[in-house]
Design a protein around this motif. Structure first.
Motif, PDB file in Angstrom:
ATOM      1  N   UNK A  35      30.971  33.524  55.720  1.00 36.55           N
ATOM      2  CA  UNK A  35      30.800  34.405  54.571  1.00 36.55           C
ATOM      3  C   UNK A  35      31.452  35.751  54.863  1.00 36.55           C
ATOM      4  N   UNK A  36      32.063  36.357  53.845  1.00 32.48           N
ATOM      5  CA  UNK A  36      32.750  37.621  54.023  1.00 32.48           C
ATOM      6  C   UNK A  36      32.006  38.744  53.328  1.00 32.48           C
ATOM      7  N   UNK A  37      32.068  39.899  53.916  1.00 28.96           N
ATOM      8  CA  UNK A  37      31.429  41.058  53.324  1.00 28.96           C
ATOM      9  C   UNK A  37      32.155  41.459  52.049  1.00 28.96           C
ATOM     10  N   UNK A  38      31.422  41.871  51.002  1.00 28.98           N
ATOM     11  CA  UNK A  38      32.065  42.267  49.756  1.00 28.98           C
ATOM     12  C   UNK A  38      32.917  43.508  49.922  1.00 28.98           C
ATOM     13  N   UNK A 150      33.837  28.956  72.416  1.00 30.13           N
ATOM     14  CA  UNK A 150      33.002  29.685  71.459  1.00 30.13           C
ATOM     15  C   UNK A 150      33.681  29.917  70.108  1.00 30.13           C
ATOM     16  N   UNK A 151      34.924  29.489  69.957  1.00 28.74           N
ATOM     17  CA  UNK A 151      35.587  29.557  68.660  1.00 28.74           C
ATOM     18  C   UNK A 151      35.925  30.953  68.188  1.00 28.74           C
ATOM     19  N   UNK A 152      36.243  31.857  69.124  1.00 28.21           N
ATOM     20  CA  UNK A 152      36.575  33.230  68.761  1.00 28.21           C
ATOM     21  C   UNK A 152      38.032  33.348  68.323  1.00 28.21           C
ATOM     22  N   UNK A 153      38.333  34.426  67.614  1.00 25.88           N
ATOM     23  CA  UNK A 153      39.720  34.806  67.326  1.00 25.88           C
ATOM     24  C   UNK A 153      40.100  35.901  68.312  1.00 25.88           C
ATOM     25  N   UNK A 355      45.631  40.756  61.880  1.00 24.94           N
ATOM     26  CA  UNK A 355      44.444  40.377  62.634  1.00 24.94           C
ATOM     27  C   UNK A 355      43.201  40.301  61.757  1.00 24.94           C
ATOM     28  N   UNK A 356      43.079  41.196  60.806  1.00 25.52           N
ATOM     29  CA  UNK A 356      41.924  41.151  59.902  1.00 25.52           C
ATOM     30  C   UNK A 356      41.913  39.839  59.127  1.00 25.52           C
ATOM     31  N   UNK A 357      43.075  39.439  58.606  1.00 27.50           N
ATOM     32  CA  UNK A 357      43.169  38.164  57.898  1.00 27.50           C
ATOM     33  C   UNK A 357      42.858  36.993  58.832  1.00 27.50           C
ATOM     34  N   UNK A 358      43.331  37.083  60.069  1.00 27.58           N
ATOM     35  CA  UNK A 358      43.069  36.014  61.035  1.00 27.58           C
ATOM     36  C   UNK A 358      41.572  35.859  61.279  1.00 27.58           C
ATOM     37  N   UNK A 359      40.863  36.988  61.406  1.00 26.58           N
ATOM     38  CA  UNK A 359      39.423  36.940  61.650  1.00 26.58           C
ATOM     39  C   UNK A 359      38.692  36.387  60.434  1.00 26.58           C
ATOM     40  N   UNK A 360      39.020  36.892  59.256  1.00 31.28           N
ATOM     41  CA  UNK A 360      38.310  36.472  58.048  1.00 31.28           C
ATOM     42  C   UNK A 360      38.516  34.994  57.746  1.00 31.28           C
ATOM     43  N   UNK A 361      39.721  34.517  57.992  1.00 30.80           N
ATOM     44  CA  UNK A 361      40.041  33.140  57.621  1.00 30.80           C
ATOM     45  C   UNK A 361      40.146  32.201  58.818  1.00 30.80           C
TER      46      UNK A 361
END
Length: 421
Positions: A35-38, A150-153, A355-361
């Protein structure tokens, strides 16, 4: 989870978000995985705010909510930028356990990079780490394993493989890769990295010998600054802006600039999943504590490709030399009409560079723990050879040196108790 449970969760989240409508930053943990923050922002904790870390406080799409440093003076300067509302720590383990932190940015000396990355991965954080990725090959392997588990980016903070003019080449690396992939230069290739091709090895990053013991400044927790490194009496030259000159913490100019210069080479040679099989050095005998200079380091891959690091800056050579052509500083070539011919070939495959897009998706970033470890291994292979004063053979599959017990002791170096990785 049943459908009713899923609906209940969605209803709870929807109601919670309406209630939190006035809050501009909602950490990802509030919403749960996926889930992403609004607000479309991610929250961040920065470890090491003495210089480089402060430069990343306001990275687009993120908000810095916590900082950590073992020097209270650094904390005070950072608070002037971020405000008194930011949480502050002297122990990084407290920061990475904060549920409101999505991303941990590691901007410490390299002897901390491996252990902090692994610990942050175990806490479920995504990671932005400064270069070099790790101080040893063994620590790099542990980071790769932890991120996979652990599935981190993970992002390593050198960007030349995907952005900006590449030092003396005066062009982006994607154009060099396009040329290499076109086959116009032939194969195998030899890449020379030195002042005459546009790359400075910063030999001012050398250590000093015979240092007197100095009193530790009141604002510095020197024991915590050392962390997993061996204990050495305090001297100001060992810490902060000049730590790169000591083997315990980094590796001089090669440690500082090696991944900036060689990661793009791994990329455009298509070597992201492997390493050279040999490293040869031409250098004075190194001091056991203080990093010195070197004349030449040569890496050779199993297919004959080579990377030559020219420390003296005297080698008259093209940047890339192949059997069919040469590429010089400034993206000049002896191939007639090279750029016109190159335009007929396809561009390299696109990369994930936000990087922000990579983390969110949940997308793997362009320079990540896997290819970052491989290019950092180039740096660490060279450093091991320099410290031992001899040429070495390397097994890129096992990621260890061949028939050299002394070299392999530097692959996995012991950490000072109680630190482990």
């Amino acid at each position: 989870m049943s459908n009713n449970s899923k609906k209940s969760r969605r209803g709870f989240l929807k109601g919670s978000l309406l209630a939190l409508g006035g809050i501009s930053i909602v950490p990802r943990h509030v919403l749960g995985k996926g889930y992403l923050a609004p607000s479309d922002h991610l929250t961040k904790g920065v470890i090491g705010v003495g210089g480089m870390g402060r430069g990343h406080f306001k990275y687009a799409g993120t908000k810095t909510v916590a900082i950590c440093d073992v020097d209270t003076r650094h904390i005070g300067i950072a608070q002037e930028t971020l405000g008194q509302g930011v949480k502050t720590f002297s122990d990084y383990r407290e920061l990475i356990q904060l549920p409101e932190v999505d991303i941990v940015h590691i901007a410490t000396p390299p002897h901390w990079h491996g252990i902090m990355s692994v610990d942050a991965a175990r806490e479920g954080k995504d990671i932005w780490c400064e270069k070099p990725m790790t101080r040893t090959i063994g620590e790099g392997k542990k980071v790769v394993e932890a991120v996979k588990q652990h599935g981190n980016i993970f992002r390593l903070n050198t960007w030349f493989r995907f952005d900006a003019n590449f030092y003396g080449m005066n062009t982006e690396v994607k154009n060099i890769k396009k040329l290499v992939d076109s086959g116009m230069l032939g194969w195998p290739l030899k890449v020379t990295v030195g002042k005459l091709t546009g790359f400075d090895w910063k030999f001012y990053w050398v250590g000093r010998t015979g240092l007197d013991t100095m009193p530790v400044p009141q604002e510095l927790d020197y024991e915590r600054w050392l962390g997993p490194a061996p204990f050495k009496p305090y001297h100001e030259h060992r810490t902060h802006g000049t730590f790169r000159g000591y083997w315990d913490y980094d590796g001089g100019g090669l440690g500082d600039m090696g991944q900036h210069y060689m990661d793009p080479i791994q990329y455009f040679l298509g070597k992201d999943q492997t390493n050279p099989v040999k490293v040869e050095i031409d250098a004075p005998q190194q001091h056991p504590d203080a990093v010195g200079t070197w004349r030449k380091i040569t890496y050779t891959y199993d297919d004959g490709c080579q990377i030559i690091l020219d420390g003296e800056g005297t080698t008259e050579a093209p940047y890339i030399e192949g059997p069919e052509g040469k590429l010089y500083r400034g993206f000049k070539s002896d191939i007639p009409n090279m750029e016109r011919k190159l335009a007929q070939f396809p561009d390299p495959a696109p990369q994930v560079t936000d990087f922000v897009d990579a983390v969110k998706n949940r997308k793997k970033f362009a320079l990540n723990e896997q290819n970052g470890h491989r290019s950092c291994t180039l740096v660490n292979m060279g450093l091991v050879a320099l410290r031992l004063g001899r040429d070495l053979e390397f097994d890129p599959v096992k990621q260890e040196f061949i028939n050299d017990e002394g070299a392999n002791r530097l692959v996995d170096q012991p950490m000072r108790a109680p630190y482990t990785i």
